[in-house]
Design an enzyme around this catalytic site. Structure first.
Site, PDB file in Angstrom:
ATOM      1  N   HIS A 270       8.002 -19.970 -12.488  1.00  0.00           N
ATOM      2  CA  HIS A 270       8.651 -21.070 -11.760  1.00  0.00           C
ATOM      3  C   HIS A 270       8.250 -21.099 -10.297  1.00  0.00           C
ATOM      4  O   HIS A 270       8.470 -22.103  -9.619  1.00  0.00           O
ATOM      5  CB  HIS A 270      10.175 -20.942 -11.877  1.00  0.00           C
ATOM      6  CG  HIS A 270      10.691 -21.260 -13.251  1.00  0.00           C
ATOM      7  ND1 HIS A 270      11.305 -22.440 -13.563  1.00  0.00           N
ATOM      8  CD2 HIS A 270      10.634 -20.548 -14.405  1.00  0.00           C
ATOM      9  CE1 HIS A 270      11.627 -22.448 -14.851  1.00  0.00           C
ATOM     10  NE2 HIS A 270      11.240 -21.307 -15.384  1.00  0.00           N
TER      11      HIS A 270
ATOM     12  N   ASP B 129       6.895 -23.781  -2.123  1.00  0.00           N
ATOM     13  CA  ASP B 129       7.862 -23.934  -3.210  1.00  0.00           C
ATOM     14  C   ASP B 129       7.094 -24.151  -4.501  1.00  0.00           C
ATOM     15  O   ASP B 129       6.116 -24.910  -4.518  1.00  0.00           O
ATOM     16  CB  ASP B 129       8.759 -25.153  -2.941  1.00  0.00           C
ATOM     17  CG  ASP B 129      10.197 -24.946  -3.407  1.00  0.00           C
ATOM     18  OD1 ASP B 129      10.390 -24.231  -4.392  1.00  0.00           O
ATOM     19  OD2 ASP B 129      11.108 -25.500  -2.766  1.00  0.00           O
TER      20      ASP B 129
HETATM   21  P1  ADQ Z   1      14.922 -22.981  -6.584  1.00  0.00           P
HETATM   22  O1  ADQ Z   1      14.168 -22.225  -5.552  1.00  0.00           O
HETATM   23  O2  ADQ Z   1      16.342 -22.606  -6.736  1.00  0.00           O
HETATM   24  O3  ADQ Z   1      14.186 -22.907  -8.009  1.00  0.00           O
HETATM   25  P2  ADQ Z   1      14.915 -25.996  -6.728  1.00  0.00           P
HETATM   26  O4  ADQ Z   1      13.766 -26.395  -7.573  1.00  0.00           O
HETATM   27  O5  ADQ Z   1      15.110 -26.902  -5.576  1.00  0.00           O
HETATM   28  O6  ADQ Z   1      14.810 -24.535  -6.127  1.00  0.00           O
HETATM   29  O7  ADQ Z   1      16.202 -26.028  -7.649  1.00  0.00           O
HETATM   30  C1  ADQ Z   1      17.445 -25.821  -7.108  1.00  0.00           C
HETATM   31  C2  ADQ Z   1      18.551 -26.398  -7.995  1.00  0.00           C
HETATM   32  O8  ADQ Z   1      19.786 -25.899  -7.518  1.00  0.00           O
HETATM   33  C3  ADQ Z   1      18.622 -27.900  -7.947  1.00  0.00           C
HETATM   34  O9  ADQ Z   1      19.017 -28.386  -9.189  1.00  0.00           O
HETATM   35  C4  ADQ Z   1      19.699 -28.166  -6.885  1.00  0.00           C
HETATM   36  O10 ADQ Z   1      20.455 -29.333  -7.104  1.00  0.00           O
HETATM   37  C5  ADQ Z   1      20.582 -26.955  -6.995  1.00  0.00           C
HETATM   38  N1  ADQ Z   1      21.081 -26.578  -5.648  1.00  0.00           N
HETATM   39  C6  ADQ Z   1      20.368 -26.024  -4.648  1.00  0.00           C
HETATM   40  N2  ADQ Z   1      21.150 -25.827  -3.567  1.00  0.00           N
HETATM   41  C7  ADQ Z   1      22.373 -26.267  -3.893  1.00  0.00           C
HETATM   42  C8  ADQ Z   1      23.616 -26.346  -3.182  1.00  0.00           C
HETATM   43  N3  ADQ Z   1      23.746 -25.912  -1.932  1.00  0.00           N
HETATM   44  N4  ADQ Z   1      24.666 -26.863  -3.836  1.00  0.00           N
HETATM   45  C9  ADQ Z   1      24.537 -27.303  -5.102  1.00  0.00           C
HETATM   46  N5  ADQ Z   1      23.404 -27.265  -5.810  1.00  0.00           N
HETATM   47  C10 ADQ Z   1      22.331 -26.752  -5.216  1.00  0.00           C
HETATM   48  C11 ADQ Z   1      13.027 -22.263  -8.553  1.00  0.00           C
HETATM   49  C12 ADQ Z   1      11.724 -22.448  -7.760  1.00  0.00           C
HETATM   50  C13 ADQ Z   1      11.435 -23.930  -7.573  1.00  0.00           C
HETATM   51  C14 ADQ Z   1      11.379 -24.620  -8.943  1.00  0.00           C
HETATM   52  C15 ADQ Z   1      12.608 -24.281  -9.768  1.00  0.00           C
HETATM   53  C16 ADQ Z   1      12.469 -24.799 -11.194  1.00  0.00           C
HETATM   54  O11 ADQ Z   1      11.818 -21.792  -6.504  1.00  0.00           O
HETATM   55  O12 ADQ Z   1      10.205 -24.130  -6.891  1.00  0.00           O
HETATM   56  O13 ADQ Z   1      11.330 -26.041  -8.745  1.00  0.00           O
HETATM   57  O14 ADQ Z   1      12.815 -22.880  -9.837  1.00  0.00           O
HETATM   58  O15 ADQ Z   1      11.284 -24.366 -11.780  1.00  0.00           O
END
Ligand code: ADQ
Length: 460
Positions: free
Chosen positions: A157, A365
Site C-alpha cells: 500500500h 504517499d
Molecule cells: P493512509 O496513509 O492511512 O493509507 P489514505 O490513503 O489517505 O492514507 O487513507 C486514509 C483513510 O483514513 C481515508 O479513508 C480517510 O478518510 C481516513 N482518515 C484519515 N484521517 C482521518 C481523520 N482524521 N478522521 C477520519 N478519517 C480519517 C495507506 C497508504 C496510502 C494508501 C492507503 C490505501 O499510506 O498511500 O492510499 O493505505 O492503500
C-alpha cells in the site's frame, strides 16, 4: 471457487460501515467465497511471551475473522520498531527519520513466523491467499518454508523507493528475495514497479522475462501496478446520510462568511503538514484579500504516537498553528483550526463538501484516498477544488487536480490562491473528469484486477 484468505496487520469487521471502503471491498470479496481474514487483534499483552499469541476465531456473517494477540516485546520490535521505525520512513524516502536499531528485525521475523504458523493451521489446499502491506513482506516465504503450496499474492500500500534508497534497509536483500515467494506482487503505481524492476536488475541476478515477469531464486514472479480506489457509490451514500448532511449544514452556517480550505489525514510526517501550514501562511501574506476569510481546517488524527519521529512532528505543528493564529488572527477570525482527532466516517463527506479547497499535499504517499473521497463528496454543480501533491500515487491518475510540489511553499501558496479563485465552469469541468476517473478505477476495479491477475498466474 477457491476460498479467499486476506492477511493484513489490522483487520476490520466488513459488516460495520465505520470500517471504510477498503474493508467493505475486501469484505465483499471474502463474502463471495466464504473467506477468512487473518491479522493482529490490536491487543498488546504486557508480559506476554515473544513469538506467542492467542488465536481467536469469530464469525462475521459468511466471513471468518482470525486474530492473534502480540506480546509487548513483539509489538515494540515488529510493529513500532521495524515496520514503522524502519520500513515506513525508508519507503517514504525519509532516511533521516529511520531508526536503524539492529534489535528490531528479530521481532519482525518472529512475528511473521508466528503469523505463518497460526495461519497454516487454518488453510485449505486450494485457498487463494492475499497478503497486504509492509508489515508482512516475508509471510509467504515463511508459509512456503512450512510447505504451503497455495497461490499467494502481495499488495504494497505504500511506495517502493528507488534501489539506492531501498538498500538503506540493512535487510534489503532478504526482504526483496522474500517477495519471490509470492506468485504476484502488486504496487500502487508504475513508478513503484519501475523501482522494483531496477532493483532486481541491479542487485540480484534475476532474469527479466517480460515487462511484468521476473525469474530469480528458482521462482517466477509477476509484478504489476494496481492503483487502489475508493467505493465511490458507497461514499456518496454515506454523504446522503443524516450525520453527513448535519455536518455540512453546520459548517456552512458557521463559516458562511469564510472560504474553507481543508486537510484530513493521520498525523504522519509523510503527509507534509508543516509544509502545508507554511504555504498557507504565505497565502495570507502574499494575497491579503484572504485575511479575515480563508480558514484552514486541519484534521490530523492521532497515529503511532509512541514512535519518536511522531512526537517531534506534533510539537512542530502545534507551534506553527499557534504562530499563524497569533500573528494573523483577529477577534472574530482564526486562520487555522487544527484538530488532533478523528472525524467519524459518517460525517466526513459533509465536511469535504463544505470545503472550497482540499489540500492533499503529502511529501510522499502510496496512493492517498482522501483525494478521491474529496472528489466523490462534492456537489457536481458547485464543486470544490483539489490541490494535490505530485508525490502522491494518486497524482498519476488525477491529472485534473491542481498538482503541486509541497516542498515549494511559494508556488503551493500561488496554487491555493488559484484554487480559491477558480471560475465555476473550470471547477465543474475538472471535477467531472476527476469523478469519472475515480468511478472507473474504483476499489472494486482494483480488487477484481488483482484477484484476476493472481488467478491467472501459471503455477507449477
Ligand atoms: P493512509 O496513509 O492511512 O493509507 P489514505 O490513503 O489517505 O492514507 O487513507 C486514509 C483513510 O483514513 C481515508 O479513508 C480517510 O478518510 C481516513 N482518515 C484519515 N484521517 C482521518 C481523520 N482524521 N478522521 C477520519 N478519517 C480519517 C495507506 C497508504 C496510502 C494508501 C492507503 C490505501 O499510506 O498511500 O492510499 O493505505 O492503500
Amino acid at each position: 471457487m477457491s476460498r479467499l484468505v486476506v492477511v493484513s496487520n489490522r483487520i476490520a469487521d466488513p459488516r460495520k460501515t465505520a470500517s471504510g471502503g477498503l474493508a467493505v471491498a475486501l469484505g465483499q470479496a471474502l463474502e463471495a467465497t466464504g473467506g477468512l481474514w487473518f491479522g493482529w487483534s490490536g491487543k498488546v499483552v504486557e508480559g506476554g511471551t515473544p513469538g506467542e499469541g492467542e488465536l481467536r476465531l469469530q464469525n462475521a456473517g459468511k466471513v471468518q475473522l482470525a486474530t492473534v494477540d502480540l506480546s509487548k516485546e513483539d509489538h515494540d520490535s515488529y510493529y513500532l520498531g521495524y515496520s514503522n521505525g524502519v520500513l515506513w520512513p525508508v519507503f517514504h524516502y525519509r532516511l533521516d527519520l529511520a531508526d536503524f536499531d539492529a534489535g528490531y528485525i528479530g521481532g519482525y521475523r518472529r512475528v511473521n513466523q508466528m503469523f505463518a504458523h497460526k495461519l497454516k493451521a487454518l488453510l485449505k489446499p486450494d485457498d487463494i491467499i492475499w497478503v497486504h502491506d509492509y508489515h508482512m513482506i516475508p509471510l509467504a516465504a515463511e508459509l512456503r518454508a512450512m510447505g504451503c503450496k497455495q497461490r499467494m499474492g502481495f499488495f504494497l500500500h505504500i511506495p517502493l523507493p528507488p534501489p539506492l534508497m531501498l538498500a538503506a534497509v540493512p535487510e534489503h536483500d532478504w526482504l526483496m528475495r522474500s517477495l519471490f515467494a509470492y506468485d504476484l506482487v502488486g504496487f500502487q503505481s508504475e513508478a513503484d514497479v519501475n523501482h522494483f524492476a531496477r532493483y532486481v536488475g541491479t542487485e540480484t541476478s534475476a532474469d527479466i522475462l517480460g515487462e511484468h515477469e521476473f525469474r530469480a531464486f528458482g521462482k517466477t514472479l509477476q509484478v504489476q501496478s494496481f492503483p487502489i480506489g475508493i467505493d465511490v457509490d458507497e461514499f456518496i451514500e454515506v454523504g446522503k446520510g443524516r450525520e453527513s448532511q448535519e455536518m455540512y449544514e453546520q459548517m456552512r452556517s458557521e463559516y458562511s462568511r469564510r472560504r474553507l480550505l481543508l486537510g484530513v489525514e493521520r498525523l504522519d510526517y509523510s503527509k507534509g503538514l508543516p509544509q502545508r501550514l507554511k504555504a498557507f501562511r504565505q497565502l495570507l501574506q502574499a494575497y491579503p484579500e484572504n485575511m479575515g476569510s480563508a480558514t484552514l481546517i486541519q484534521i490530523a488524527s492521532p497515529s503511532r504516537e509512541s514512535v519518536d519521529a511522531y512526537g517531534a512532528l506534533l510539537q512542530e505543528l502545534e507551534s506553527l498553528c499557534g504562530a499563524i493564529n497569533g500573528n494573523f488572527g483577529e477577534l472574530d477570525w482564526m486562520p487555522v483550526r487544527y484538530i488532533h482527532r478523528n472525524v467519524a466516517r459518517k460525517r466526513l463527506p459533509g465536511l469535504y463538501r463544505a470545503a472550497s479547497v482540499a489540500l492533499v499535499t503529502p511529501l510522499r504517499d502510496g496512493m492517498n484516498l482522501v483525494a478521491k473521497e474529496f472528489v466523490a463528496a462534492q456537489d457536481p454543480d458547485d464543486p470544490g477544488v483539489l490541490v494535490l501533491s505530485r508525490f502522491a500515487g494518486a497524482a498519476a491518475q488525477m491529472r485534473d487536480a491542481l498538482l503541486v510540489n509541497p516542498y515549494d511553499t511559494t508556488r503551493t501558496a500561488e496554487t491555493m490562491q488559484r484554487a480559491l479563485q477558480m471560475p465555476l465552469e473550470e471547477r465543474q469541468r475538472r471535477h467531472k473528469a476527476l469523478l469519472e476517473g475515480i468511478r472507473k478505477e474504483d476499489v472494486h476495479w482494483w480488487r477484481q484486477r488483482f484477484l484476476a491477475a493472481l488467478a491467472a498466474v501459471p503455477t507449477a
